[in-house]
Structure formats: C-alpha cells, structure tokens
Design an enzyme around this catalytic site. Structure first.
Site, PDB file in Angstrom:
ATOM      1  N   GLY A 504     -42.208  29.962 -20.297  1.00 15.07           N
ATOM      2  CA  GLY A 504     -43.226  28.905 -20.506  1.00 15.07           C
ATOM      3  C   GLY A 504     -43.552  28.034 -19.329  1.00 15.07           C
ATOM      4  N   GLU A 737     -35.950  25.133 -11.185  1.00 17.95           N
ATOM      5  CA  GLU A 737     -34.640  24.516 -11.180  1.00 17.95           C
ATOM      6  C   GLU A 737     -34.490  23.379 -10.083  1.00 17.95           C
ATOM      7  OE1 GLU A 737     -32.658  28.199 -11.535  1.00 17.95           O
ATOM      8  OE2 GLU A 737     -31.462  27.469 -12.920  1.00 17.95           O
TER       9      GLU A 737
END
Lengths: 775, 296
Positions: A504, A737
C-alpha cells in the site's frame, strides 16, 4: 552466469543468513548530485485511478462460483483444556459443508510447535474449530452448534507476572520464550554507573497496540486438481506459498499465491494464518472454493498486536552530559502464540555513543491475543522510554534536550563498532529544530522550569503549550535475494515483472519510475505485474522498510539488462557501432561508418516483430564493513488543557534520513501515516483486557480509539534527501517504519514541557494527565 | 429471519406491534445488535414513513422536534441554533457525521448503554446478570455519581441538553399517549426494571417539546478521548470544574446539568463538592481493579 553468495539480511531487527544468486552488476550508484528525470519526482501512483474508482480487486473482493464461507469457533476462555468437542450437530445443519477441528485436522505442528487446533486454548479468541458453509450466516449458526466442554485453567495477562516461576504456565516449558531473556552487554555497566555524576532511572509501560488493518486478515482458497490458488491479503506472497506448501505437503509450484491490492498490514500479514491453512483444507474437503476472511472483532482479538511492554531503565552520565552507562530490563507480553519477539532494547544499544550498555529482554507468553510485528516493533516502545528518560536527564543536568542528544551522537555504530554507510542524524536535528523554532522557544524564559515557563506564556487560560523532540534509528537496508525482469514489447511499451507485493506504500509506482529512468522509455508506457508467486520472481516480504531498497535495485538491474539487449539489437539492425548506440526519448542514435544515424525505436521494434527482449536483474549484496541505518528526528508542538486533561498535538516536524527520495509523494504518505499511528499510540490506543475474565473489553473500533482526521496535526515533512553513496544502485534506504518511531516520545516530551508532569505510561489519556497534575 | 413493516401512521404502527416486534428508525442500535447476533425480533416496525413524527417546527409556544429528526437536522436547525444552542452542540458533538446523518433523536434517547461490558461478551447486571463487571474491571468509564449496582454512564449527549432545557418528551403506546419531563424520562435502572428510561416496551417517543423561554443562552461542553467520535469523558479536575461552572460569558446563576459523570442525565444542579466526593469513591473501584490485576 549469476554467482551464488551467502548474505546476511536484517529484517525487523533480526539478522537472517541466506543464500542468494547475484548477477554481475550492470549499474553503479547514481551519483549523489545526479539530477534524474523521473526518479525523485512526485509521480502520481500508477494505480491511483484503479484504487479510487473501486476497480482494484482486493483479496477480500474475490467471489468465485460455488464459493463457501468459513468461520472460526473461538475460545471464550483465556486458558482452558478442551475436554470434549462434538461437531455432530453443526455438521447436520443444512448448508454446512465441512467442519474442521482437533478431531480431524492435520496433527502437524504450526506455530510454537503446536497443531493449528490444540487441546488447550490460551486466550479468549483462540481457534477451536472452523466451519465452511453456503453462507456466512449458516457458518455462524453452525459455530454455535458445536459443543465444547472446557476445563478452565488459571491465566495470566501481565508479562512481568507471567515471567515468574510460580505463574500459570501456558506451555509446558514455561512462559519465557527460549527459557531465558535475551541479554546484550558491552563494557562494565556496574563500574560505569559508579563513575557517573548523575544517575537517573524510570519504569515505563506501553500497552498492546493494534494494527487495525482496514481489510481484515483472510484468504480465498481454490483448488484446481492437485494445485491450490490462494488469494490472500498479505505482505509476503512467497512466505504464504511456503507456509501452505509445507503444511499441506505440496511442492512449491502446486501453490500459487496472488495478491494485487491489500488494505493494510503494518507487519501483521507477514505470513500465512490459520485462516489460510483452514481455507485450503476446507476447500480440499468440499471440492469448492472457500472464502475465509475474519470480522472486525477477530481482527482485534486474534491477528496480532504490538506487545505490551514494561521497561526498567537506568542511565548514568557525566556532568557534561556524556553518557557513561545505560541499562534496560524489559518484559514484553507476547500473547499466547509468537515465533519471535521484538525487543525494546534496540534504541538503547544503537542510538547513542555509550561504552557500557546492558539490555535484558524477556519475551513472555501471556493469555492474550498473539504478538505480530507492528511497524518498527520494539523500537517505537523502546524509543518512548529512552527518549523520555533522556529528556529527564537533560533537565537534571540543566542542558537543552537537543544539545544532550547531539553531545552523545554516535559517529560509529556502537554495537558493531563499524562506520555507517551514511548518517544524516545531525542534519535531521538541525533541519527539524529550525522548522519548529526549537532554540528560540526553549531559550525564552531560560532559567525557569517547564511548568513555570508555560505558565508565563499563558497565565490565565487553562491551556498550556509545549514543544518536545525525539530521535530515531532503524534499519531499512534491505538486501538479496530478490530478482526482477523487464520485458520490452514490439510497440516499445514495457512490463516489469517481479514477485514483490505492494503493501500500500506505492511500490508499483516507484519501481515503474526506476525502470523508466534506466530504460529511457516513458513512464506512461511501462506497466508492472507483481503479487503473484507463479509468474513473478522471488522477492522478499514487504516488511522491515526493505522493499524500495531491495526490489528497486533489482528492477534497475533488469532494466539495464533489457536496455543493453535493446541497444545491441538496434545496433545490429541499423548496422551501427554497438558502442555508439544510444536510446533517448524513444529514438535510437548511433554512428555508421562515421555518419550519424537515427531512427525511432518504435520503427525498429515494429520491423522486428515479436523479438522478445527480457532483461534480468538481481539485488546485489550490501557493502560489507559498514552499518546501514535510517535516522531521523521529530519535533512536536502540543497544547494541554489542564482542566479536562485533553492533549492536542498541533504540529509535528519530521526530518528523516532515508537516502535518496524516490518519490516525494509516496515518501510523505509514509511519514504522515507513521506519525498518525504514532500519535494514536501516544494519546489513545490501547487494547484493554478485563483482569477478572481475561476478555478484551474493547474488541471494536468504537471503543478502541484510533485517531480521526480531526486529531491529525499539521505535519511538516523535511526529508534529508541525500543519496547514500554505497549501499545500493539507488542510494535509497527504507522509509516505512522510521516515521512511527519517535512520534510518541516527542509528544510525551512536549507534554512535559507544557505542564511539567512526566508520564511513564502510554497512552496519555485524560485521566492520567489529570491525575498527574493533581499530584 | 424477520418481517419488516413500514406503517405510515402511528395507528397502523400500533396495530403491527406485538411482544416480539421491535421499533426501528435510524437503525444505529438495532442494526448493530442484529449484526452482533442478538436473537432477531420476529418483526421490525420501521417508523420512518410516519409523517407526524417528522420535522422541527414552532407550535403553540413550543418548539416541536419530531422523534425522527436526525441529529444532523437538529444541529443545523436555525431555531435550535439560535435558542437552544446546548442541544445543537450536543447533537453536533455526538458520534460521527455518518451516524448523525441517519441517527434520530428518538433513537438517541432510547439507545442502549454504551458501556463496553454491556456491549461486549459479558453477562452483566444491566443485561440481567448478577454483577457489574466494570466495578472491578476496566473502570475508567464508570459513573462517578450514583455509583450503584451498575456503574454505566448515560450514553446520550442530547439527553443532557434536553434535561437542562426543561424539555418534555411526548410518548405514545398501545394504550394512548403521555408526556414525560426529560428529567423523569432518564431513570437509573433498578433491580426490577433494568431499562434506562421511562418507556414501556410498547411505547415510542413521538416528539419532543421545548418551551420557548426568554433566556436563550446555553452551551454544551464535552471532553473526549479524541477530537471526534468518542463518548463523553467524565473525568474532570476540580480546578477545571470551576471553569465549567462558569463558562465564559455565562452568568453565575446559570444551571448546570452533568452528563457522562452519572448513570443518568441529572435533573438537578451538580455541584463541585459532589463530583469530588464521588470521584474518590469511583477511584477506589479503580484501585481494587489494580490490586486484582496484581494478584493475577
């Protein structure tokens, strides 16, 4: 001929050794200053139109003729032994096609060496049986007709308590994974603490945080003879293929896993689930396709969580701020099933220059839903604790919190004692501090404590303002093995084929940019096919901030290979010297006996007909003797209402070094998404267990709060867009992240600046803020 | 399986009523319960076609709000905004835009408890069970006032405003119509009758009347765990309470009605001392829960 190498790759902080085939590289790193035509540009997503129009087919959209619907019966007990399990009544219900449970499921081990349906259930929501029926309603009704007699067993929810010898045991060999904590040590910690001028300690607690993927976990399984096709919402198509093949005893080419789009994963969809295996088993039993997607409650209970943590920290420093010793003992609640644990000690070991460090990390099974990797697992919780305590240390030393961090900046990687491939942490500090006006704000009213300072700012109203910051360190190098192909077609369009998947983040878009840049074929004329194990080439999972820096270089290699073939073919066709042949803006130019020749590529390929050009590429190994890390800093500005306890984040400035930016649009999407999840973790997210029954109190999105659009602050993204000179042929590191890691710590530090109260527990709910203020 | 009936008059609606029927309007609560697998009623009676329960209009010195008016309609109504600001704000601060678009004021006043234990897989006192799980469990949302067998809090924001504005609830049942003052409408559950309001099973709210008064200044304040779409939070600091008593621009003599601190929307002034005293009692409950956790 590709070469076989042994490679080490770091995924979510864990190092794996693996073999990889690597080709002789055809490309070198784009020069750090090189201005590229398409890479680095804000290209819109290649599949944006398909996504927003609803045409994109997600795994949960798959509808097949004759498809059955499956559902789990789940345990109502936090810990119990199944005495009797009778599915007769359920099987007799019209419309029920198959039931699977411990009585008839394969006995072979799945996670934690236990079968998929065990004799013992270990949390409220543990799988007891699965039903496939004509409709979801019949499957649900059938679950109610399954008769189970349980012998309840004592349960334990708290990791620290569960780690004690006298705690109820979830597994025969105890609750602590591997029987002992993971210990890391360097230097002489005890001695160093004695030499410290200042020692500061704190106990920090963070709750279970949930991924809350918008598309729930699930799979559709469809057998064709002895082969099975699995449509799964996964960030690891090859991993699911291997899991299914291993479990069912099939060859890898008998399992095809397909995933074209997915509605979120965040680490929780890194491997097959029991729903995958049961979908395949039930489909085999019934001879019909089976859809097995979980509902929202199951998504909350059973599909993974960031481990709740309790962290005991101690830091010792000299008067000038130099860190001399750091120590952590941490307990991580792994839930009932987990294959590995993500420790909170990473930031302490890596972030600062400090010679004496010891981290002791317990990974403990508890009677709650299973742990799963969650966007910087361990590091986000660890950063909250470490960076909060660093702020306390700064105050104790009378230093500016940012200056304290700069003072302890690590020039080399403190664990491996090796230089970094590149390190933009100081730039990120500087960039972020400038954007938020750090020094101007902190210098105002110098000499006053934070509480006094904010009172001066707004002596009358009930609202206090504060600013705070925190640092980030994380991997994101990626590495082999990963392979890609680029096909050039007779009409000069091209297709990229690889076996990665788009979680995504915009993977398809950046890979298309890279191929277009290398090939010299327009961006619009390139399509990409990923997410299919049968057609694609092996590619690592989309996790650990690895995809761009892993698949991108392989695609660039494949494109370079295709281009080389293309030029050779065109040179031959035109009779020009191979070395003079060039492709630019769709036109081949070259020299033929000293004369300049040019011809549109389309004309040449058109004349050649179905000549197939296939470029091959592989991910080259990472450079040795350096450490590859992403770095960053975030600065938060908050407002705290001291009468209601409400914390409102007004602004976050995010400055991260992730190497070359491939696409500023997809990059800022990642930064914004990470910050929003980090803000949720700081202020509102927590899965709440009822201590008396072991049940989750808020297994839904009405009571488990995630941020709404109104909670989202102004987010200013200031990337340190500088190519890493050596890590790979792009100069890029991962960005998935890093942005979630420092957000909660920066917010907590800003709250302290605003009201002078330090919180060691997340989330910062209103009652905690009020309680803190009234002490 | 259930039957779905759409009468167009109240008389027809009551013809369709029987013991296993359920009223249905916005469906926010009913559909949620159906999805949760609560045994379906034999018949759903859709009230949305009934003309006399719709609209917002001035009549005979009152403002009449039909029970079918959605929270959004009320929040945006010019008369409500001008004269009953607290009600407009309470509606606007309720739930999410999607829910406000379809949720009706009648349904909002008649909603079930939003206690997590009541909504969850717990056989709690309010559902006919023996004890309240929240008292010794995760109790941050427990009531502060009226800490009793069940410590859930009043779920409706508009109810608080209606009590403060002296609203009157028009109700109709199989055996005729009656009117209930808003303050009487909200009642705490008792061992014999665990309903959260004064309605009988066959009764429905038809409309709400607000007296037109000269005093038109009111406001509704709500603290939440996030900026939107959250239940009202009840924890309030004593220091903060002072400001709450005297919101900017309000006269000292203003009346105060508390919502989410109590099991019901309170019909009398809520004082600071009472909140403080009761908060301590409720915190005792929290501490008990913590000790239980430590034992486990």
């Amino acid at each position: 001929m590709p070469k076989l190498i042994k490679t080490r790759i770091e995924i979510e902080g864990r190092v794996h050794e693996d073999y990889a085939l690597v080709d002789k590289p055809k490309t070198t790193t784009w020069d750090i200053e090189e201005e590229l035509a398409i890479v680095g540009k804000a290209m819109p997503r290649v599949d944006g139109d398909v996504r927003v129009s609803g045409a994109a087919e997600f795994p949960s959209d798959i509808q097949l003729p004759g498809m059955l619907h499956a559902r789990f019966l789940r345990s109502p007990h936090p810990h119990a032994r199944i005495q009797r399990l009778d599915t007769t009544r359920a099987e007799k219900l019209p419309g029920v096609r198959a039931v699977i449970c411990k009585n008839n499921a394969p006995a072979q081990a799945w996670r934690n060496d236990r079968p998929i349906f065990d004799d013992v259930v270990r949390y409220v929501g543990d799988e007891v049986a699965a039903v496939a029926a004509d409709t979801p309603a019949i499957a649900r009704q059938a679950c109610r007709l399954i008769q189970v007699e349980y012998e309840p067993l004592p349960f334990v929810l708290d990791a620290e308590i569960a780690a004690r010898a006298d705690a109820p045991k979830l597994y025969a060999d105890g609750n602590v994974m591997d029987g002992k904590p993971g210990v890391y040590a360097r230097g002489d910690v005890e001695k160093a603490f004695q030499s410290a001028d200042v020692v500061i300690e704190g106990v920090f607690e963070t709750p279970f945080q949930l991924h809350n993927s918008l598309e729930t976990h699930g799979a559709v399984a469809d057998w064709e003879g002895d082969r099975v096709v699995v449509y799964e919402s996964t960030q690891n198509v090859h991993g699911v293929r291997d899991d299914v093949a291993d479990f069912l005893g099939l060859a890898k080419n008998q399992v095809r896993v397909v995933k074209h789009y997915m509605g979120g994963g965040f680490g929780s969809k890194n491997s097959a689930g029991k729903y995958t295996l049961c979908a395949a088993l039930l489909a085999k039993m019934t001879g019909r396709p089976v859809r097995f997607f979980l509902n929202r409650t199951e998504e909350n209970l059973a599909t993974g969580a960031r481990a709740a943590s309790k962290q005991y920290l101690r830091i010792g420093a000299k008067k000038d701020g130099a860190l001399v010793a750091m120590e952590l003992t941490a307990y991580h609640a792994q839930g009932a099933h987990a294959e590995w644990g993500a420790g909170t000690g990473g930031p302490m070991r890596e972030l600062y220059e400090c010679k004496n460090v010891r981290t002791t990390e317990y990974f403990v099974f508890t009677s709650s839903g299973p742990f799963a990797a969650f966007r910087a697992p361990g590091y986000m919780e660890g950063t909250f604790a470490l960076e909060s305590l660093m702020d306390e240390l700064a105050e104790k030393l009378g230093m500016d919190p940012l200056d304290l961090r700069i003072k302890n900046y690590a020039r080399k990687h403190p664990v491996k004692n090796l230089p970094y491939s590149s390190n933009g942490l100081l730039d990120a500090y500087q960039e972020g501090a400038r954007a938020i006006g750090w020094y101007e704000r902190r210098r105002q009213d110098a000499g006053l404590g934070p509480r006094a300072r904010s009172n001066v700012q707004s002596p009358l109203s009930g609202v206090r303002h504060g600013v705070g910051m925190a640092s980030q360190i994380w991997g994101g190098a990626g590495g082999p093995p990963t392979y890609a192909q680029v096909k050039v077609l007779p009409d000069t369009s091209a297709v990229i084929i690889t076996g990665t998947q788009d979680i995504g983040t915009g993977t398809k878009t950046i890979l298309t940019q890279i191929a277009a840049e290398e090939l010299g074929i327009p961006y619009e004329k390139i399509r990409i096919e990923i997410g299919d194990t049968q057609w694609g080439l092996f590619s690592i999972l989309s996790a650990g901030s690895m995809t761009a820096a892993t698949v991108g270089p392989a695609v660039r290699e494949a494109a370079a290979d295709a281009k080389e073939q293309l030029l050779a073919i065109c040179a031959k066709y035109l009779g020009i010297a191979r070395k003079s042949a060039q492709l630019d803006a769709g036109v081949i130019t070259g020299r033929k006996r000293g004369r300049r020749v040019e011809k549109p590529l389309a004309d040449i390929l058109g004349a050649l007909g179905d000549v197939m050009i296939v470029g091959q590429g592989s991910r080259a190994p990472n450079p040795s003797n350096v450490v590859i890390r992403t770095f960053g800093a975030q600065f938060a500005e908050v407002e705290v209402d001291i009468e209601t306890g409400e914390v409102r984040v007004l602004k976050i400035v995010a400055s991260h070094d992730c190497g070359r930016i491939l696409n500023p649009l997809t990059t800022s999407s990642q930064i914004e998404g990470g910050i929003i999840q980090g803000l949720g973790f700081a202020l509102m997210e927590q899965r709440v267990d009822d201590v008396n029954t072991g049940k989750v109190v808020n297994p839904n999105l009405a009571s488990y709060h995630i941020p709404t659009m109104l909670d989202v602050p102004e987010i200013e993204v200031r990337m340190i867009d500088r190519a890493d000179p050596i890590i790979n042929n792009l100069g890029s590191k991962g960005v998935g992240e890093p942005p979630i890691i420092p957000t909660a710590a920066a917010i907590a530090n800003a709250v302290y600046d605003a009201i002078g109260v330090r919180f060691h527990r997340l989330p910062l709910t209103r009652e905690r803020v009020l309680e803190g203020l009234s002490v | 399986m259930f039957e779905f009936a759409s009468p167009t008059t109240l008389d027809d609606a009551f013809q369709l009523w029987h013991a296993r029927a359920r009223w249905f309007a916005g469906g926010i609560d009913v559909v949620t319960e159906l999805k949760a697998g609560v045994p379906a009623p034999a018949r759903l009676i859709n009230l949305k076609q009934i003309e006399e329960m719709q609209g917002i209009a001035e009549t005979e010195g009152n403002l009449r709000i039909g029970a079918l008016a959605t929270l959004r309609e009320i929040a945006e109504n010019p008369i409500v905004l001008a004269r009953y600001r607290a009600l407009a704000d309470a509606c606007e601060l309720s739930a999410s835009p999607q829910i406000r678009n379809v949720g009706t004021i009648g349904g909002n006043l008649n909603q079930g408890s939003i206690c997590d234990y009541f909504r969850g897989d717990f056989r709690c006192w309010l559902k006919g069970g023996a004890s309240c799980f929240m008292r010794n469990g995760a109790s941050r949302d427990a009531a502060i006032l009226g800490y009793a067998e069940c410590v859930h809090v009043n779920p409706s924001d508009p109810a608080v405003a209606l009590v403060a504005l002296d609203a009157c609830i028009s109700v109709r049942g199989k055996n005729g119509a009656r009117e209930i003052a808003a303050a009487e409408f909200c009642r705490p559950p008792t061992a014999d009758n665990r309903r959260l309001n004064a309605l009988q099973p066959d009764e429905i709210i038809t409309n709400i009347r607000l007296p037109i008064t000269s005093s038109s200044r009111s406001s509704f304040l709500k603290t939440m765990d996030r900026a939107a779409f959250a239940r009202a939070g009840q924890r309030c600091r004593p220091l903060g309470f002072r400001r709450w008593e005297h919101p900017r621009g309000a006269r000292r003599s203003g009346r105060r009605r508390a919502g989410a601190v109590a099991r019901i929307a309170r019909g009398r002034d809520v004082g600071r001392a009472e909140i403080v005293r009761q908060t301590r009692r409720a915190r005792g409950g929290n501490n008990r829960a913590r000790r239980a956790s430590a034992r486990a």
